[in-house]
Design an enzyme around this catalytic site. Structure first.
Site, mmCIF file in Angstrom:
data_model
loop_
_atom_site.group_PDB
_atom_site.id
_atom_site.type_symbol
_atom_site.label_atom_id
_atom_site.label_comp_id
_atom_site.label_asym_id
_atom_site.label_seq_id
_atom_site.Cartn_x
_atom_site.Cartn_y
_atom_site.Cartn_z
ATOM 1 N N GLY A 55 -3.357 -27.369 -11.202
ATOM 2 C CA GLY A 55 -3.882 -26.037 -11.438
ATOM 3 C C GLY A 55 -3.791 -25.170 -10.191
ATOM 4 C CB SER A 56 -5.788 -22.227 -9.179
ATOM 5 O OG SER A 56 -5.599 -21.532 -10.396
ATOM 6 C CB VAL A 57 -5.463 -27.100 -6.046
ATOM 7 C CG1 VAL A 57 -5.115 -27.812 -4.749
ATOM 8 C CG2 VAL A 57 -6.969 -27.173 -6.261
#
Length: 615
Positions: free
Chosen positions: A325-327
């Site tokens: 995801g956004s990591v």
């Protein structure tokens, strides 16, 4: 006169010859008589004595090396033990023979076995059940094991009273802290599958015990010994080494046992609080890549009676990849700064959606067109803003960054079953692939790989592959450092620092829409740089991404202004509708707070500056 003297001399010579012949004949006769005596009259007795002293070769076991943490705390070591064995059929035959030749000194098989079972219970306590031992003793089998893992002194005590008992060498693996680091250490036990008895030894079943088995196990030797009549009891002082044993080496890990304990407790706690199927976390040295702790919410006791379920011995933190995801937006952030596409304060007009090939991507919250700073795009985790920047980086340069960050390849940490994750080669990308990768979908990684991206930021743009073995100590005491992995330059030091500073805004709390996605991750007195992540899980049955199953991630650097540690964690399918299943930031906060105390980390010289995210 001369003639008489010559005759006397000749006579003396003949006498000597006769005497010598007589002595030779007498010697031969004596030897013959002795041979007759030995072979005919004493043969049976001498054969019996020969039977009493039989030569045999026995293995000399090698001592398995210990495993210790970075401070010398023992995590796994071996102790010597014995197995008690017995030959029921042979013992009955011996008693029958004795009773035939000793009518006045009769032996009773039932009485002897009853005495042995009772004495074993007295000496070994709860290790044995008297009735079960007695049943084995009176069975019709040729050979039975009565009990394993007996202290050598107790085993000798029993054999002295009951010489017909057989003792077999064993080594027992001890794990004094129970389940501590069990997914890292794995498990070793006494193995007897090899048809050659000399090869029976402690061997690893999982984890480092398996992966470094040759190093830890050493090499057994062998010895020629003499044993007593009808027993395997070795006669003291009658042995000699044919080949000396070579003990195994000790192994020193990079982990800190106290931190490992804390992290295991917290992964279990947040696993329950979030309702996740699985939680994994790692703490890594920001500069060296050394793993200080690596934990899952579920562990096992390697020394549990009755063995361990093989399914529980895996280590999901290295074997089970996930979509981050956004990591993963850190890749776009580094690329945008490295290639001069933007600056932290530059303002971008970000619409509420963007079309990539046949897909429309939106942000996680509804908004009209927003003016966002570059820092704000990442601090507020805008998918649309990220994809706008990624488009300017272009696919080729983006793919190069992913490769330099080690995605799609194993880290080489040295734990069995490590997954490389998944990353399609650029030539296989479809039109929508570049709409997925920058926001952390369409690729997978382990928690180690995820933390490694942030270790690159913390280490001024140089990624150092993680390691978990620090050194080995040979049997002679020589300490050998493990080779340090070569660093890989990913971005410039200036890019790394700029990106690290931008990601401090993720934890800021400010009015007018200027808060980041994880103020709860902040630690008072310390600058924190990090990123939240939420990734939809792919539903194979439906053939699309799920709207209800997610991976929740967080990766952070402590402190951001003088990096010491990198921390990463992942939740697998938490109950997303609950606050605890919505973000891993609280978990990061707890770990970071513990680290500041455990290692007396100095506070940041300045508080984290509050910067504008939207304008």
């Amino acid at each position: 006169m001369r003639q008489v003297r010559k005759r006397a001399q000749g006579t003396d010579h003949r006498v000597r010859v006769v005497v010598i012949r007589f002595l030779l004949i007498a010697s031969l006769v004596t030897a013959g008589l002795k041979l007759v005596q030995v072979q005919i009259f004493e043969g049976e007795a001498l054969a019996a004595r020969a039977e009493q002293q039989r030569a045999m070769t026995i293995p000399i076991p090698a001592h398995r090396g210990s495993i210790v943490d970075r401070n010398g705390v023992e995590l796994a070591f071996s102790v010597e033990a014995r197995a008690l064995a017995y030959r029921p059929v042979a013992h009955r035959v011996e008693i029958d023979k004795w009773n035939k030749t000793h009518p006045n000194e009769q032996l009773d098989f039932d009485k002897e076995t009853a005495e042995l079972a009772k004495r074993m219970r007295e000496v070994l306590g709860d290790q044995v059940v008297e009735a079960e031992v007695l049943a084995k003793l009176r069975s019709d089998k040729k050979f039975v094991y009565l009990v394993d893992k007996v202290e050598p002194a107790k085993a000798r005590e029993l054999q002295e009273k009951f010489p017909f008992l057989n003792l077999e060498y064993r080594a027992q693996r001890e794990y004094p802290a129970g389940s501590l680091a069990s997914n890292i250490l794995g498990r070793a036990n006494w193995r007897m599958e090899d048809p050659v008895p000399a090869n029976h030894s402690l061997h690893g079943l999982s984890g480092l015990e398996l992966f470094r088995d040759n190093l830890l196990a050493g090499k057994p030797g062998k010895q020629m010994v003499e044993t007593g009549e009808r027993t395997d009891a070795v006669i003291p002082g009658r042995g000699r080494d044919l080949q000396a044993a070579v003990d195994g080496s000790d192994m020193e890990l990079t982990i800190d046992a106290d931190l490992q304990f804390f992290l295991q407790q917290k992964t279990a706690e947040y696993g329950q609080r979030s309702g996740s199927k699985r939680v994994s976390a790692v703490v890594m040295d920001a500069k060296t890549g050394e793993v200080y702790a690596l934990a899952n919410d579920k562990a096992f006791d390697p020394a549990a009676p009755g063995g361990v379920d093989p399914k529980s011995m895996s280590d999901p933190s290295v074997t089970t990849p996930f979509e981050p995801g956004s990591v993963n937006k850190v890749v776009t952030a580094m690329g945008a700064i490295e290639y001069g596409i933007t600056t932290p304060d530059a303002v971008h007009s970000v619409p509420d959606s963007i079309k990539v090939a046949d897909r429309v991507i939106r942000d996680a919250w509804d908004h009209g067109r927003l003016n966002m700073t570059t820092t704000g795009i990442f601090a507020k985790s805008s998918n649309v803003g990220t994809l706008l920047l990624a488009k300017e980086i272009n696919e080729t340069r983006f793919a190069e960054l992913l490769g330099k960050l080690g995605l799609g390849t194993r880290t080489g940490i040295g734990l069995p079953g490590e997954s490389p994750g998944s990353l399609l080669p650029q030539k296989q990308w479809s039109g929508s692939t570049f709409g997925n990768l920058p926001i952390g979908q369409g690729l997978s990684m382990t928690v180690l790989q995820m933390a490694g991206m942030y270790q690159t930021l913390a280490n001024d743009g140089v990624r150092v592959p993680p390691r978990i073995v620090r050194a080995t100590v040979r049997p002679d005491g020589t300490r050998v450092e493990e080779p340090r992995p070569e660093g890989i330059r990913v971005v410039s030091p200036e890019t790394a620092k700029t990106t690290r500073d931008m990601f401090r805004a993720v934890t800021q709390k400010a009015p007018n829409g200027n808060s980041g996605t994880a103020p709860v991750a902040a630690v008072t007195g310390y600058q924190i740089s990090g990123k939240t992540g939420t990734a939809q899980q792919f539903d194979k049955a439906a053939g699309r991404y799920s709207d209800s199953k997610y991976w929740i991630t967080f990766a952070g650097i402590l402190p951001a202004d003088n990096p010491r540690f990198v921390v990463g964690m992942v939740y697998d399918t938490p109950v997303y509708s609950t606050p605890e299943g919505h973000s891993a930031a609280p978990f990061f906060h707890d770990v970071a707070s513990f680290l500041t105390q455990r290692y007396n980390i100095p506070m940041s010289k300045e508080p984290t500056p509050i910067v504008p995210l939207v304008k």
